[in-house]
Design a protein around this motif. Sequence first.
Motif, mmCIF file in Angstrom:
data_model
loop_
_atom_site.group_PDB
_atom_site.id
_atom_site.type_symbol
_atom_site.label_atom_id
_atom_site.label_comp_id
_atom_site.label_asym_id
_atom_site.label_seq_id
_atom_site.Cartn_x
_atom_site.Cartn_y
_atom_site.Cartn_z
ATOM 1 N N PRO A 259 -8.944 -4.636 2.323
ATOM 2 C CA PRO A 259 -9.474 -3.660 2.097
ATOM 3 C C PRO A 259 -11.343 -3.372 1.212
ATOM 4 N N ASP A 260 -11.995 -2.611 1.200
ATOM 5 C CA ASP A 260 -12.793 -2.738 1.124
ATOM 6 C C ASP A 260 -12.580 -1.973 -0.812
ATOM 7 N N GLN A 261 -13.502 -2.465 -1.809
ATOM 8 C CA GLN A 261 -13.519 -1.289 -3.056
ATOM 9 C C GLN A 261 -12.300 0.178 -3.418
ATOM 10 N N ALA A 262 -13.523 0.442 -2.660
ATOM 11 C CA ALA A 262 -13.048 2.174 -2.072
ATOM 12 C C ALA A 262 -11.436 2.123 -1.812
ATOM 13 N N GLN A 263 -11.257 1.512 -0.916
ATOM 14 C CA GLN A 263 -9.557 1.635 -0.397
ATOM 15 C C GLN A 263 -8.800 0.666 -1.165
ATOM 16 N N ALA A 264 -8.947 0.159 -2.207
ATOM 17 C CA ALA A 264 -7.966 -0.939 -2.907
ATOM 18 C C ALA A 264 -6.533 -0.316 -2.779
ATOM 19 N N ARG A 265 -6.945 0.757 -3.939
ATOM 20 C CA ARG A 265 -5.460 1.323 -4.414
ATOM 21 C C ARG A 265 -4.777 1.741 -3.149
ATOM 22 N N PRO A 266 -5.417 3.068 -2.662
ATOM 23 C CA PRO A 266 -4.519 3.754 -2.022
ATOM 24 C C PRO A 266 -3.617 2.622 -0.758
ATOM 25 N N HIS A 267 -4.539 1.363 -0.416
ATOM 26 C CA HIS A 267 -3.657 0.167 0.705
ATOM 27 C C HIS A 267 -3.218 -0.578 -0.388
ATOM 28 N N LEU A 268 -2.572 -0.765 -1.065
ATOM 29 C CA LEU A 268 -2.036 -1.885 -2.606
ATOM 30 C C LEU A 268 -0.529 -0.613 -2.056
ATOM 31 N N MET A 269 -0.835 0.700 -2.697
ATOM 32 C CA MET A 269 0.144 1.698 -3.395
ATOM 33 C C MET A 269 0.683 1.886 -1.612
ATOM 34 N N GLN A 270 0.250 2.119 -0.639
ATOM 35 C CA GLN A 270 0.142 2.128 0.934
ATOM 36 C C GLN A 270 1.772 1.065 0.955
ATOM 37 N N ILE A 271 1.528 0.292 0.384
ATOM 38 C CA ILE A 271 2.562 -1.325 1.231
ATOM 39 C C ILE A 271 3.349 -1.519 -0.003
ATOM 40 N N ALA A 272 3.378 -1.108 -1.346
ATOM 41 C CA ALA A 272 3.680 -1.007 -1.875
ATOM 42 C C ALA A 272 4.967 -0.049 -2.120
ATOM 43 N N LYS A 273 4.833 1.102 -1.644
ATOM 44 C CA LYS A 273 5.386 1.847 -1.436
ATOM 45 C C LYS A 273 6.739 2.442 -0.561
ATOM 46 N N GLY A 274 5.816 0.923 0.874
ATOM 47 C CA GLY A 274 6.845 0.510 1.627
ATOM 48 C C GLY A 274 7.964 -0.341 1.325
ATOM 49 N N LEU A 275 7.475 -1.051 0.695
ATOM 50 C CA LEU A 275 8.472 -2.563 -0.240
ATOM 51 C C LEU A 275 9.799 -1.947 -1.287
ATOM 52 N N VAL A 276 9.394 -0.900 -2.110
ATOM 53 C CA VAL A 276 10.508 0.250 -2.862
ATOM 54 C C VAL A 276 11.177 0.601 -1.726
ATOM 55 N N VAL A 277 10.817 1.702 -0.992
ATOM 56 C CA VAL A 277 11.595 2.290 0.444
ATOM 57 C C VAL A 277 12.408 0.638 0.999
ATOM 58 N N ASP A 278 11.656 -0.194 1.470
ATOM 59 C CA ASP A 278 12.807 -1.580 1.892
ATOM 60 C C ASP A 278 13.793 -1.616 1.139
ATOM 61 N N ARG A 279 13.093 -2.183 -0.882
ATOM 62 C CA ARG A 279 14.606 -2.462 -1.253
ATOM 63 C C ARG A 279 15.369 -1.638 -1.271
#
Length: 169
Positions: A54-74
Motif C-alpha cells: 500500500p501507499d503511505q496514506a493507506q499503510a496503517r489501515p492496510h496493515l491493521m486489516q491484515i493483522a486483525k484477520g490474523l488475530v481472528v484466525d488465531r
Amino acid sequence: MSGADFAQQQLHSLYQDHHGWLYGWLRRRLGCSHRAADLAQDTYLRVLTSGRVPDQAQARPHLMQIAKGLVVDRHRRQRIEQAYLEALSHQPMAVAPSPEESSLVLDTLVRIDRMLASLKPRVRETFLLSRFDGLTYSAIAERLGMSVATVRKDMLVAMQACLAATEAP
C-alpha cells in the motif's frame, strides 16, 4: 531500477516505517510480546505474498486489516484446538494421536471451520442438521420449510466444499 527492486524497496520502507507501530498495537491487543512479534511478521509476509504494497496514506489501515484477520484466525484456531483437546481428553491414552497427527487434524479442522463459515447460512444449517444432529433430509426440509430437493442441493454444495477443504494442503 527494476520493478522487483522497486517493490522490494517499497516493502522495506513499509516495514521500517510501520513495524514498531504494528508490533505495539498487536502487543496491546494480545497481551503477549512473542505472539505480537509472530503476528507482525505474518502480517508482512501476507503483504509480501500478495504482491500489493500500500501507499503511505493507506499503510496503517492496510496493515491493521491484515493483522486483525490474523488475530481472528488465531483465536478461531485456539478455540478449535481447545475443543479438540477436550475431545481427546475423553479418549483412552492408547488411541491418543502423535503430535504430528494432532497437528494435521487441527489444520484440517481449521480448514473445515473456514469452509463452514464461508457457506451461505441456509446451506450451513442444512449441513449441520444432517451431520451433527442426524436429521434426515425430510426432517430438515420440514424444519427449514423447504423441499427435499433443495436439501439435497444444499448438501451437495456443502459436501463439495467440505471435500475441497479437506483436500487442500
